[in-house]
Write a protein that holds these residues in place. Structure first.
Motif, short mmCIF file in Angstrom:
data_model
loop_
_atom_site.label_atom_id
_atom_site.label_comp_id
_atom_site.label_asym_id
_atom_site.label_seq_id
_atom_site.Cartn_x
_atom_site.Cartn_y
_atom_site.Cartn_z
N GLY A 74 30.87 31.09 64.11
CA GLY A 74 32.10 30.32 63.90
C GLY A 74 33.11 31.07 63.06
N VAL A 75 34.14 30.36 62.65
CA VAL A 75 35.22 30.97 61.88
C VAL A 75 34.73 31.31 60.47
N VAL A 76 34.02 30.37 59.88
CA VAL A 76 33.52 30.56 58.51
C VAL A 76 32.52 31.72 58.45
N GLY A 77 31.56 31.71 59.37
CA GLY A 77 30.54 32.76 59.38
C GLY A 77 31.10 34.13 59.70
N HIS A 97 33.67 28.94 67.76
CA HIS A 97 34.18 27.98 66.78
C HIS A 97 33.24 26.78 66.66
N ILE A 98 32.99 26.37 65.42
CA ILE A 98 32.10 25.23 65.18
C ILE A 98 32.97 24.01 64.92
N ALA A 99 32.92 23.05 65.83
CA ALA A 99 33.77 21.86 65.71
C ALA A 99 33.07 20.82 64.84
N SER A 106 43.76 24.01 64.08
CA SER A 106 43.93 25.36 63.54
C SER A 106 43.22 25.45 62.19
N GLU A 107 43.01 26.69 61.75
CA GLU A 107 42.14 26.88 60.59
C GLU A 107 42.51 28.18 59.87
N VAL A 108 42.30 28.18 58.56
CA VAL A 108 42.43 29.43 57.79
C VAL A 108 41.21 29.54 56.88
N ILE A 124 40.10 25.83 55.39
CA ILE A 124 41.11 24.77 55.50
C ILE A 124 41.42 24.54 56.97
N ASP A 125 41.36 23.27 57.39
CA ASP A 125 41.61 22.89 58.79
C ASP A 125 42.88 22.04 58.88
N SER A 126 43.52 22.13 60.03
CA SER A 126 44.70 21.29 60.28
C SER A 126 44.62 20.66 61.66
N1 SME Z 1 35.29 25.18 62.02
C1 SME Z 1 34.44 25.91 61.13
C2 SME Z 1 33.32 25.05 60.62
C3 SME Z 1 33.60 24.34 59.35
S1 SME Z 1 34.65 23.03 59.54
O1 SME Z 1 35.94 23.49 60.00
C4 SME Z 1 34.79 22.13 58.15
C5 SME Z 1 33.88 27.15 61.82
O2 SME Z 1 34.08 27.37 63.02
O3 SME Z 1 33.23 27.94 61.15
#
Ligand code: SME
Length: 160
Positions: A74-77, A97-99, A106-108, A124-126
């Motif tokens: 995902g985005v975090v990993g 991406h982990i929903a 969108s995400e940062v 941070i998600d929007s």
């Molecule tokens: N979307 C994230 C997971 C965490 S949540 O957004 C709170 C990802 O893809 O890692």
């Protein structure tokens, strides 16, 4: 276009001065950002646990979230594995991406480093597509660096 006043970097430093409990520090940091950033639905931290080898849910503002994220997933990993801040304008186009919250579009993410080690990821998600600017991202990177100075990694590792 949204803006994030860079004064928040000095504010987080001032607010956390003297605080040694990392849960207190990260909880109020997530509240500060959620308050300062309109059109966000999730603001919080994933903290690397040497016990599980995953990024585990930390203090946050938002709906119930995913609990353990593998490095590289995902985005975090990905931010953790690559030690890199990322802006994802459309999370549905990010492979893997982990929903956690279906409202997120969108995400940062910003890695947080203490004593040369990444302790976790500010996430941070929007609900809006393409919500985050590179200018805001830069302020968030400075925010995470200022915040990291107040995180006691040894205290954190007793929980994570
Ligand atoms: N979307 C994230 C997971 C965490 S949540 O957004 C709170 C990802 O893809 O890692």
């Amino acid at each position: 276009m949204y803006t994030l006043d860079p004064i928040i970097v000095d504010q987080v430093d001032a607010l956390m001065t003297g605080e040694t409990n990392p849960v207190v520090v990260l909880s109020n940091a997530s509240a500060m950002l959620a308050d300062a950033m309109p059109a966000t639905n999730w603001v919080g931290f994933y903290l690397f646990s040497s016990k599980t080898g995953t990024l585990d849910l930390g203090p946050f503002q938002g709906k119930v979230a995913c609990t353990h994220i593998k490095p590289g997933s995902g985005v975090v990993g990905t931010a953790y594995a690559e030690d890199k801040s990322l802006i994802v304008p459309n999370v549905h186009e990010f492979a893997g991406h982990i929903a956690c919250d279906s409202a997120s579009n969108s995400e940062v993410v910003v890695p947080m480093t203490v004593d040369g080690r990444i302790i976790g990821i500010l996430d941070i998600d929007s609900p809006e597509l393409d919500r985050f600017s590179t200018k805001e991202q830069q302020t968030l990177i400075e925010f995470a660096a200022a915040l990291a100075k107040h995180v006691d990694a040894a205290a954190l590792s007793k929980v994570y």
